[in-house]
Design an enzyme around this catalytic site. Structure first.
Site, mmCIF file in Angstrom:
data_model
loop_
_atom_site.group_PDB
_atom_site.id
_atom_site.type_symbol
_atom_site.label_atom_id
_atom_site.label_comp_id
_atom_site.label_asym_id
_atom_site.label_seq_id
_atom_site.Cartn_x
_atom_site.Cartn_y
_atom_site.Cartn_z
ATOM 1 N N ASP A 1 0.846 -1.203 0.000
ATOM 2 C CA ASP A 1 0.000 0.000 0.000
ATOM 3 C C ASP A 1 0.878 1.249 0.000
ATOM 4 O O ASP A 1 2.062 1.192 0.365
ATOM 5 C CB ASP A 1 -0.922 -0.017 1.244
ATOM 6 N N GLY B 1 -4.999 7.474 4.412
ATOM 7 C CA GLY B 1 -6.414 7.843 4.378
ATOM 8 C C GLY B 1 -6.725 9.031 3.493
ATOM 9 O O GLY B 1 -7.867 9.462 3.415
ATOM 10 N N GLY B 2 -5.670 9.527 2.802
ATOM 11 C CA GLY B 2 -5.912 10.617 1.856
ATOM 12 C C GLY B 2 -6.956 10.224 0.816
ATOM 13 O O GLY B 2 -7.692 11.073 0.308
ATOM 14 N N GLU C 1 -8.038 -0.422 4.727
ATOM 15 C CA GLU C 1 -6.581 -0.613 4.625
ATOM 16 C C GLU C 1 -6.043 -1.210 5.925
ATOM 17 O O GLU C 1 -5.203 -2.114 5.917
ATOM 18 C CB GLU C 1 -5.903 0.729 4.313
HETATM 19 C C1 5RP Z 1 -5.740 5.895 0.605
HETATM 20 C C2 5RP Z 1 -4.355 5.965 1.112
HETATM 21 C C3 5RP Z 1 -3.256 6.046 0.106
HETATM 22 O O1 5RP Z 1 -2.364 5.007 0.310
HETATM 23 C C4 5RP Z 1 -2.554 7.365 0.273
HETATM 24 O O2 5RP Z 1 -3.502 8.414 0.188
HETATM 25 C C5 5RP Z 1 -1.474 7.559 -0.795
HETATM 26 O O3 5RP Z 1 -2.074 7.688 -2.046
HETATM 27 P P1 5RP Z 1 -1.247 7.985 -3.350
HETATM 28 O O4 5RP Z 1 -0.475 6.764 -3.680
HETATM 29 O O5 5RP Z 1 -2.308 8.313 -4.387
HETATM 30 O O6 5RP Z 1 -0.362 9.175 -3.080
HETATM 31 O O7 5RP Z 1 -4.078 5.925 2.283
HETATM 32 O O8 5RP Z 1 -6.666 5.916 1.656
#
Ligand code: 5RP
Length: 218
Positions: free
Chosen positions: A81, A95-96, A103
């Protein structure tokens, strides 16, 4: 290299951590999308995936990768992740993309969390990125009051309903010097579904995309 190229680089590098014949835990986000696309190239060598969001499930299935119900899977060797921030100990803010609760669930059944991120995500102390907290809608105001008492400035993420029917508070202004303690405390408040601090389920390995190539932190 562009940020997208760095994401593609670490998405590809994460294939080295996939255990042949196993079920793979798959996170959510633009970096994970690169991993899913890379995973499709070895789909005949895995037993399927457990997914952390409807978005990732859709992408996995579009590639012909079987997605299993997490309730039917006891353990998986690896969960891959992204992160919004990661510190040098592997603690993360996530959590963005509003998928933090699922997750955390998939991370919890995994033996090893492999974080993939571009180098902009590595920080000395967590907290510059607004901390996402998923709440049951009727608890949003009370949880926001508690977050303010901690010194944070919570804002309800407009128009967002999570895959679980929850709302998200994004909290600015927190300096998270003890991620494990803050994760434990906020998680205990009534109405909090989960907090986007991943300290208990921190990354065992971080594959960081840099202009010099992939740096491995463990
Ligand atoms: C989603 C998340 C993502 O892992 C996090 O936001 C990073 O995202 P990205 O790879 O688009 O920068 O936690 O809930």
């Amino acid at each position: 290299m562009t940020q997208d190229e760095l994401k593609a680089l670490v998405g590809q590098a994460a294939l080295d951590y996939v255990v042949p014949g196993s079920i793979v835990g798959v996170g959510t986000g633009s970096t994970v999308n690169c991993f899913i696309d890379a995973l499709a190239t070895i789909k005949d060598r895995i037993a399927g995936a457990v997914s952390s969001s409807e978005r990732s499930t859709e992408r996995l299935r579009a590639h012909g990768i079987a997605v299993l119900d997490s309730n039917t899977v006891e353990r998986i060797p690896v969960y891959v992740d992204g992160a919004d921030e990661i510190d040098h100990h592997g603690n993360m803010i996530k959590g963005g993309g509003a998928a933090l609760t699922r997750e955390k669930i998939v991370a919890d059944i995994a033996d090893r969390f492999v974080c993939i991120a571009d180098e902009s995500k590595l920080v000395p102390t967590l907290g510059k990125f607004p901390l996402p907290v998923e709440v049951i809608p009727m608890a949003a105001s009370q949880v926001a009051r508690r977050l303010k008492a901690l010194g944070g400035e919570p804002v309800l993420r407009a128009g967002v309903v999570t895959d679980n029917g929850g709302h998200i508070l994004d909290v600015r202004g927190l300096s998270i010097t003890d991620p494990a303690a803050m994760e434990r405390d906020i998680n205990q408040w009534p109405g909090v579904v989960s907090v986007g601090i991943f300290a208990r389920n921190r990354a065992a390995v971080c594959l960081l995309g840099t202009s010099q190539g992939v740096k491995t932190l463990s």
